[in-house]
Design a protein around this motif. Structure first.
Motif, PDB file in Angstrom:
ATOM      1  N   UNK A 194       0.678  -1.161   0.154  1.00  0.00           N
ATOM      2  CA  UNK A 194       0.082  -0.307  -0.200  1.00  0.00           C
ATOM      3  C   UNK A 194       0.985   1.434  -0.268  1.00  0.00           C
ATOM      4  N   UNK A 195       1.359   1.105   0.383  1.00  0.00           N
ATOM      5  CA  UNK A 195       2.793   2.572   1.202  1.00  0.00           C
ATOM      6  C   UNK A 195       3.293   2.685  -0.843  1.00  0.00           C
ATOM      7  N   UNK A 196       3.732   1.315  -1.217  1.00  0.00           N
ATOM      8  CA  UNK A 196       4.450   1.331  -2.522  1.00  0.00           C
ATOM      9  C   UNK A 196       3.260   2.036  -3.785  1.00  0.00           C
ATOM     10  N   UNK A 197       2.229   1.806  -3.327  1.00  0.00           N
ATOM     11  CA  UNK A 197       1.135   2.252  -4.438  1.00  0.00           C
ATOM     12  C   UNK A 197       0.455   3.532  -4.018  1.00  0.00           C
ATOM     13  N   UNK A 201       2.447   5.417  -7.080  1.00  0.00           N
ATOM     14  CA  UNK A 201       1.160   5.914  -8.120  1.00  0.00           C
ATOM     15  C   UNK A 201      -0.315   6.728  -7.764  1.00  0.00           C
ATOM     16  N   UNK A 202      -0.155   7.109  -7.312  1.00  0.00           N
ATOM     17  CA  UNK A 202      -0.633   8.603  -6.473  1.00  0.00           C
ATOM     18  C   UNK A 202       0.238   9.403  -6.312  1.00  0.00           C
ATOM     19  N   UNK A 228      -9.540   8.814  -2.756  1.00  0.00           N
ATOM     20  CA  UNK A 228      -9.945   8.193  -1.683  1.00  0.00           C
ATOM     21  C   UNK A 228     -10.365   6.947  -2.689  1.00  0.00           C
ATOM     22  N   UNK A 229     -11.285   7.198  -3.827  1.00  0.00           N
ATOM     23  CA  UNK A 229     -12.017   5.681  -4.427  1.00  0.00           C
ATOM     24  C   UNK A 229     -10.754   4.673  -4.504  1.00  0.00           C
ATOM     25  N   UNK A 230      -9.771   5.568  -5.379  1.00  0.00           N
ATOM     26  CA  UNK A 230      -8.537   4.049  -5.873  1.00  0.00           C
ATOM     27  C   UNK A 230      -7.790   3.120  -4.958  1.00  0.00           C
ATOM     28  N   UNK A 231      -7.609   4.360  -3.285  1.00  0.00           N
ATOM     29  CA  UNK A 231      -7.599   3.811  -2.435  1.00  0.00           C
ATOM     30  C   UNK A 231      -7.610   2.544  -1.653  1.00  0.00           C
ATOM     31  N   UNK A 232      -9.657   3.209  -1.502  1.00  0.00           N
ATOM     32  CA  UNK A 232     -10.093   1.700  -1.202  1.00  0.00           C
ATOM     33  C   UNK A 232     -10.225   0.971  -2.134  1.00  0.00           C
TER      34      UNK A 232
END
Length: 318
Positions: A194-197, A201-202, A228-232
């Protein structure tokens, strides 16, 4: 063998008087030789857990392995921490050497001052939390992530023994126990995805994570809203995790942001009300001098002059 013996010395700190530790010590070398042989021949099997509840501050289920298995956890941790840790992002602060909550909140202050240009413009903060974090870790996903880091089948076999030793009741292959030392490392490996994303990515420049709590600071509220949507979606699709709907918000730093026990503002931070109440409750009666000193050290990291004065008046020996 050397690693098992060194791990035992680390494990013993503060535990020498406990009955299960004393029982293991009675036939220490027999246990060590047997354990070493099982690990070498891959016949080792992790035992069960003793469960109990604590309030920290909310109720948590702790699962405690046997002394024998906890020794294996220490041995694994000693060898693998230095392998994984350099790959983690700088702003991951949970269960890492030279990190912790104090460095995390100082980093938050640094980012807040940077984004707000020392309080001269709005700084927006997205705060998120993973729902039932430890109880939602997917074993298959975790094993797949671990396989990316290493090709040695012996190490992966041993990690499988640890991972598969526990599942949430009624959900086979899901969950890690809060009581395991290895769990601290494994959840960081899991959440590094998640951290790398978030970073790659974000492109979240001002992003901080501590365990299942994370914040993103930005001068633009809309950028945080659209993230928020891509994180979720990433958390759900890639890690089988869910954002806690009641703990997800976007607000200005000037209005006060609750993060890691403190409410943060552009130029100061104050103790969260529940943290302050719990501290005074724990200090009521006759606490040990060590407890008082520990709390004074904890609250010295914010604007707590009045609270420190009250504690020193009630406990003048400190």
């Amino acid at each position: 063998m050397e690693n098992l013996l060194d791990s035992w010395q680390e494990f013993l700190r503060g535990k020498r008087r406990r009955k299960d530790v004393a029982d293991f010590t009675l036939h220490f070398m027999d246990h060590i030789f047997e354990l070493h042989q099982e690990l070498k021949e891959r016949t080792y099997r992790h035992g069960g857990y003793e469960s109990f509840k604590i309030n920290d501050p909310k109720p948590r289920d702790i699962h405690k392995a046997s002394v024998r298995d906890r020794l294996v956890h220490h041995a694994i941790y000693r060898m693998l921490y230095s392998h994984f840790d350099p790959a983690f992002i700088h702003d991951s602060y949970s269960c890492r050497r030279d990190k912790g909550t104090h460095r995390a909140i100082n980093r938050f202050r640094e980012y807040g001052r940077k984004i707000s240009q020392n309080g001269t413009r709005a700084c927006w903060v997205l705060k998120g939390d993973i729902r039932k974090f430890f109880a939602s870790i997917n074993h298959a996903i975790l094993k797949r992530i671990l396989a990316k880091y290493m090709a040695d089948g012996r190490i992966l076999w041993l990690l499988d023994q640890i991972i598969d030793s526990f599942s949430i009741e009624g959900r086979h292959g899901i969950g890690l126990p809060l009581g395991n030392l290895t769990s601290q490392l494994l959840v960081n490996v899991y959440m590094d995805e998640f951290d790398q994303f978030m970073k790659r990515e974000l492109h979240a420049r001002c992003y901080i994570r501590y365990a299942d709590d994370f914040v993103v600071l930005n001068e633009n509220r809309e950028q945080l809203e659209v993230s928020i949507p891509p994180i979720a979606q990433f958390l759900e699709n890639e890690l089988n995790l869910t954002l806690h709907p009641d703990k997800l918000f976007i607000k200005t730093l000037a209005s006060g942001v609750d993060f890691l026990g403190w409410v943060h503002f552009p130029h100061h931070r104050v103790l969260r009300t529940s943290t302050r109440k719990r501290m005074f409750r724990n200090l009521s009666g006759t606490p040990t001098p060590e407890s008082v000193t520990s709390y004074l050290g904890l609250i010295s990291h914010g604007n707590t002059h009045e609270i420190q004065s009250v504690i020193r008046q009630e406990h003048p020996e400190n």
